[in-house]
Design a protein around this motif. Structure first.
Motif, PDB file in Angstrom:
ATOM      1  N   ALA A   3      50.469  75.815  97.475  1.00 13.41           N
ATOM      2  CA  ALA A   3      50.470  74.716  98.673  1.00 13.41           C
ATOM      3  C   ALA A   3      51.615  74.355 100.057  1.00 13.41           C
ATOM      4  CB  ALA A   3      49.777  73.586  97.729  1.00 13.41           C
ATOM      5  N   ASN A   4      51.921  73.997  99.941  1.00 10.50           N
ATOM      6  CA  ASN A   4      53.885  73.393 100.735  1.00 10.50           C
ATOM      7  C   ASN A   4      53.588  72.555 101.412  1.00 10.50           C
ATOM      8  OD1 ASN A   4      56.461  73.488 101.064  1.00 10.50           O
ATOM      9  ND2 ASN A   4      55.823  75.306 102.393  1.00 10.50           N
ATOM     10  N   GLY A   5      52.544  71.663 100.726  1.00 12.81           N
ATOM     11  CA  GLY A   5      52.173  70.860 102.195  1.00 12.81           C
ATOM     12  C   GLY A   5      50.660  70.534 102.484  1.00 12.81           C
ATOM     13  N   LEU A   6      49.822  72.174 102.491  1.00  8.76           N
ATOM     14  CA  LEU A   6      48.684  72.526 102.363  1.00  8.76           C
ATOM     15  C   LEU A   6      47.809  71.813 102.065  1.00  8.76           C
ATOM     16  CD1 LEU A   6      49.973  76.275 103.735  1.00  8.76           C
ATOM     17  CD2 LEU A   6      49.520  74.418 105.428  1.00  8.76           C
ATOM     18  N   GLY A   7      47.482  71.586 101.153  1.00 10.93           N
ATOM     19  CA  GLY A   7      46.606  70.814 100.284  1.00 10.93           C
ATOM     20  C   GLY A   7      45.986  71.643  99.510  1.00 10.93           C
ATOM     21  N   ALA A   8      45.786  70.755  98.015  1.00  9.69           N
ATOM     22  CA  ALA A   8      44.523  71.730  97.017  1.00  9.69           C
ATOM     23  C   ALA A   8      43.803  72.679  97.161  1.00  9.69           C
ATOM     24  CB  ALA A   8      44.344  70.368  95.585  1.00  9.69           C
ATOM     25  N   ARG A   9      43.030  72.345  98.298  1.00  6.69           N
ATOM     26  CA  ARG A   9      42.273  73.501  98.318  1.00  6.69           C
ATOM     27  C   ARG A   9      42.564  74.749  98.890  1.00  6.69           C
ATOM     28  NH1 ARG A   9      37.055  71.416 102.020  1.00  6.69           N
ATOM     29  NH2 ARG A   9      38.188  71.656 103.494  1.00  6.69           N
ATOM     30  N   TYR A  10      43.691  74.330  99.483  1.00  4.41           N
ATOM     31  CA  TYR A  10      44.246  75.465 100.199  1.00  4.41           C
ATOM     32  C   TYR A  10      45.091  76.516  98.930  1.00  4.41           C
ATOM     33  CZ  TYR A  10      48.314  79.195 101.979  1.00  4.41           C
ATOM     34  OH  TYR A  10      48.971  79.730 102.277  1.00  4.41           O
ATOM     35  N   ALA A  11      45.321  75.850  98.085  1.00  4.94           N
ATOM     36  CA  ALA A  11      46.017  75.752  96.425  1.00  4.94           C
ATOM     37  C   ALA A  11      45.739  76.871  96.096  1.00  4.94           C
ATOM     38  CB  ALA A  11      47.380  74.581  95.812  1.00  4.94           C
ATOM     39  N   LYS A  12      44.255  76.462  96.441  1.00  4.80           N
ATOM     40  CA  LYS A  12      43.328  77.101  95.092  1.00  4.80           C
ATOM     41  C   LYS A  12      42.367  78.762  95.576  1.00  4.80           C
ATOM     42  CE  LYS A  12      41.334  73.051  93.526  1.00  4.80           C
ATOM     43  NZ  LYS A  12      39.814  71.855  93.625  1.00  4.80           N
ATOM     44  N   LEU A  13      42.464  78.436  96.581  1.00  3.08           N
ATOM     45  CA  LEU A  13      42.184  80.153  97.836  1.00  3.08           C
ATOM     46  C   LEU A  13      43.950  80.957  97.302  1.00  3.08           C
ATOM     47  CD1 LEU A  13      41.008  81.275  99.755  1.00  3.08           C
ATOM     48  CD2 LEU A  13      42.272  80.289 101.697  1.00  3.08           C
ATOM     49  N   TRP A  14      45.000  80.117  97.362  1.00  3.33           N
ATOM     50  CA  TRP A  14      46.199  80.660  97.784  1.00  3.33           C
ATOM     51  C   TRP A  14      46.024  81.695  96.074  1.00  3.33           C
ATOM     52  CZ3 TRP A  14      49.991  80.874  93.600  1.00  3.33           C
ATOM     53  CH2 TRP A  14      51.222  81.334  94.751  1.00  3.33           C
ATOM     54  N   THR A  15      45.455  80.889  95.093  1.00  4.07           N
ATOM     55  CA  THR A  15      45.541  81.219  93.484  1.00  4.07           C
ATOM     56  C   THR A  15      44.831  82.686  93.794  1.00  4.07           C
ATOM     57  OG1 THR A  15      46.163  79.300  93.067  1.00  4.07           O
ATOM     58  CG2 THR A  15      45.816  81.204  91.354  1.00  4.07           C
ATOM     59  N   SER A  16      43.429  82.434  94.387  1.00  7.63           N
ATOM     60  CA  SER A  16      41.982  83.090  94.148  1.00  7.63           C
ATOM     61  C   SER A  16      42.886  84.655  94.724  1.00  7.63           C
ATOM     62  CB  SER A  16      40.986  82.342  94.595  1.00  7.63           C
ATOM     63  OG  SER A  16      40.291  83.140  94.190  1.00  7.63           O
ATOM     64  N   ALA A  17      42.919  84.131  95.801  1.00  7.71           N
ATOM     65  CA  ALA A  17      43.493  84.999  96.717  1.00  7.71           C
ATOM     66  C   ALA A  17      44.788  86.132  96.240  1.00  7.71           C
ATOM     67  CB  ALA A  17      44.094  85.471  97.803  1.00  7.71           C
ATOM     68  N   SER A  18      45.828  85.635  95.107  1.00  6.38           N
ATOM     69  CA  SER A  18      46.638  86.541  94.479  1.00  6.38           C
ATOM     70  C   SER A  18      46.189  86.713  93.975  1.00  6.38           C
ATOM     71  CB  SER A  18      47.450  85.291  93.379  1.00  6.38           C
ATOM     72  OG  SER A  18      48.283  84.683  95.141  1.00  6.38           O
ATOM     73  N   LEU A  19      44.963  86.157  92.896  1.00  9.61           N
ATOM     74  CA  LEU A  19      44.895  87.309  91.427  1.00  9.61           C
ATOM     75  C   LEU A  19      44.214  88.672  91.751  1.00  9.61           C
ATOM     76  CD1 LEU A  19      43.258  84.120  89.301  1.00  9.61           C
ATOM     77  CD2 LEU A  19      45.186  85.931  89.057  1.00  9.61           C
ATOM     78  N   SER A  20      42.909  88.408  93.202  1.00 14.57           N
ATOM     79  CA  SER A  20      42.337  89.235  93.937  1.00 14.57           C
ATOM     80  C   SER A  20      43.205  90.403  94.409  1.00 14.57           C
ATOM     81  CB  SER A  20      41.013  88.992  95.229  1.00 14.57           C
ATOM     82  OG  SER A  20      40.283  89.463  95.277  1.00 14.57           O
ATOM     83  N   ASN A  21      43.992  90.146  94.856  1.00 14.48           N
ATOM     84  CA  ASN A  21      45.114  91.634  95.023  1.00 14.48           C
ATOM     85  C   ASN A  21      45.682  91.801  94.177  1.00 14.48           C
ATOM     86  OD1 ASN A  21      45.791  91.965  98.895  1.00 14.48           O
ATOM     87  ND2 ASN A  21      45.201  88.960  98.121  1.00 14.48           N
ATOM     88  N   LEU A  22      46.126  91.041  93.316  1.00 20.93           N
ATOM     89  CA  LEU A  22      46.743  92.108  92.278  1.00 20.93           C
ATOM     90  C   LEU A  22      45.284  93.018  91.709  1.00 20.93           C
ATOM     91  CD1 LEU A  22      49.644  92.082  89.951  1.00 20.93           C
ATOM     92  CD2 LEU A  22      48.384  90.452  88.485  1.00 20.93           C
ATOM     93  N   ALA A  23      44.741  92.713  91.865  1.00 26.96           N
ATOM     94  CA  ALA A  23      43.231  93.628  91.176  1.00 26.96           C
ATOM     95  C   ALA A  23      43.449  95.156  91.891  1.00 26.96           C
ATOM     96  CB  ALA A  23      42.357  92.827  91.656  1.00 26.96           C
TER      97      ALA A  23
END
Length: 421
Positions: A3-23
């Motif tokens: 998140a780095n100060g960008l908020g919890a909602r951004y962190a959820k998007l960040w995690t989902s995008a990471s998993l999707s891009n690993l696929a």
């Protein structure tokens, strides 16, 4: 750090995008490696990339219109579910022994359509999660995670999984996309752009095209990306034939090929953290010019050598510069485009920028078939060098003026709404 100060909602998007891009990273290596088991024809291997990227030419504008009229998070969920289902079907077909190069084509085409929806919605949702003055940081952190998953972890994992078993190589991305869906479900909120009036899909698409047509700056950048993607698509379409197998120039194994591609991934991750300092110290125009020069190493190095360490070095440099370009230009695009138009602008931009990829795949396959794979690298290197010409026109002043114009327009719109006009 996520998140780095960008908020919890951004962190959820960040995690989902990471998993999707690993696929995505596992699949993009698994598909051509499996295709090589069906054929050694450069034209047929190129056809796989053509099928995967063709939706950006045919469906991108529709995907953008959908992203501006429907909830962007919901579209991302549907797209990931569709990709998981398509690849699950291919996994079952492989297990039952009915798999073929043509079935790979069909799966690549269907997954590519879903990708246009997912990627367009993902880029358009970001300004709804973080303030505009933090977009460079948000894009940088998101790209770092995506590239680490897509290019650093995914390719060697994909090579290993293919060596272990084709069904496992295809089944793993399915599970990763399902996990990405689960994380995205935790992202609460409304992510539908405000629409002042009801319009048709056709009218929406036309408005997005007009906006891009009026912006000489965005149009020039889109064409430049289109030329580079044409070149890189041509190169990577046939690169597997140059690199893998005892008869190839590099004589790499499947896992070694996946490992080689991580050089570009390492550079890409480094580039995401270098983008902000480069933008601040050099200015955006100079930084972008350097990225054009650096990207030459990605496409042209294999023409001069088959040494895997030198080619890896070229990929490392190219990865750094491509990421710097992406962070700067995507953040610029998000700043100079009204939120209600962002989906359509992104899709129109990507029609020019990504629609060339299937054409590059065809060109790479044709040149490789007629003249040999090495000549693909030289021809595409020349195309990249020509990118320096439009960079003479792209200046910091023009970018600053474009941002100021949009800020004034949005302030005027707020003022009109407040006064009741």
């Amino acid at each position: 750090m996520t998140a780095n100060g960008l908020g919890a909602r951004y962190a959820k998007l960040w995690t989902s995008a990471s998993l999707s891009n690993l696929a995505d990273g596992v699949m993009k290596v698994a598909l051509p490696l499996v295709a090589v088991r069906y054929t050694d024809s450069p034209a047929l291997i190129a056809g796989l990339t053509f099928a995967f990227t063709l939706p950006w030419l045919l469906f991108a504008l529709t995907a953008g219109a959908l992203a501006d009229r429907l909830d962007r998070r919901r579209l991302m969920l549907i797209a990931n579910a569709a990709r998981a289902l398509f690849l699950a079907f291919l996994t079952v077909a492989t297990l039952t022994g009915i798999g073929s190069i043509w079935m790979l084509y069909a799966a690549a085409l269907c997954i590519g359509v879903a990708e246009t929806v997912y990627d367009t919605s993902a880029q358009s949702i970001l300004p709804q999660l973080v303030p505009r003055d933090r977009l460079s940081r948000a894009n940088g952190r998101l790209y770092a995670a995506e590239l680490t998953a897509n290019e650093f972890i995914g390719p060697p994992l994909g090579g290993f999984l293919v060596a272990t078993g084709v069904a496992l190589a295809f089944g793993t991305p399915v599970l990763l996309w399902v996990a990405a869906i689960g994380m995205l479900l935790l992202l609460r909120g409304r992510f539908r752009a405000d629409r002042p009036e009801r319009t048709t899909i056709r009218a929406d698409i036309a408005e997005g095209l007009r906006f891009l047509g009026r912006s000489t700056l965005l149009r020039t950048l889109a064409i430049m990306v289109g030329v580079f993607n044409f070149a890189s698509s041509a190169v990577y379409t046939v690169f597997v034939l140059y690199a893998v197998g005892p008869q190839s120039a590099m004589k790499l194994t499947d896992p070694a090929y996946g490992l080689l591609l991580t050089a570009s991934a390492i550079g890409s991750v480094l580039g995401t953290f270098l983008a902000e300092p480069a933008e601040r110290l050099l200015g955006r125009a100079r930084a972008l010019t350097l990225t054009v020069i650096g990207s030459l190493f990605t496409v042209a190095t294999p023409f001069f050598t088959a040494n895997p360490f030198l080619i890896a070095g070229g990929m490392l440099i190219g990865g750094i510069t491509v990421s710097v370009w992406n962070v700067i230009t995507v953040s610029l695009r998000q700043r100079v485009t009204p939120t209600r138009l962002l989906g359509r602008l992104n899709s129109a931009y990507r029609l020019l920028a990504w629609g060339t990829m299937p054409l590059g795949a065809l060109a790479g396959g044709l040149i490789g078939q007629l003249f040999g794979v090495r000549w693909v690298f030289l021809v595409m290197g020349i195309l990249v060098v020509l990118q320096l010409i439009p960079m003479l026109w792209i200046t910091d002043r023009r970018m600053d003026e474009a941002e100021s114009a949009v800020e004034e327009e949005e302030q005027q719109a707020v003022g009109d709404a407040t006064s009741g006009r």
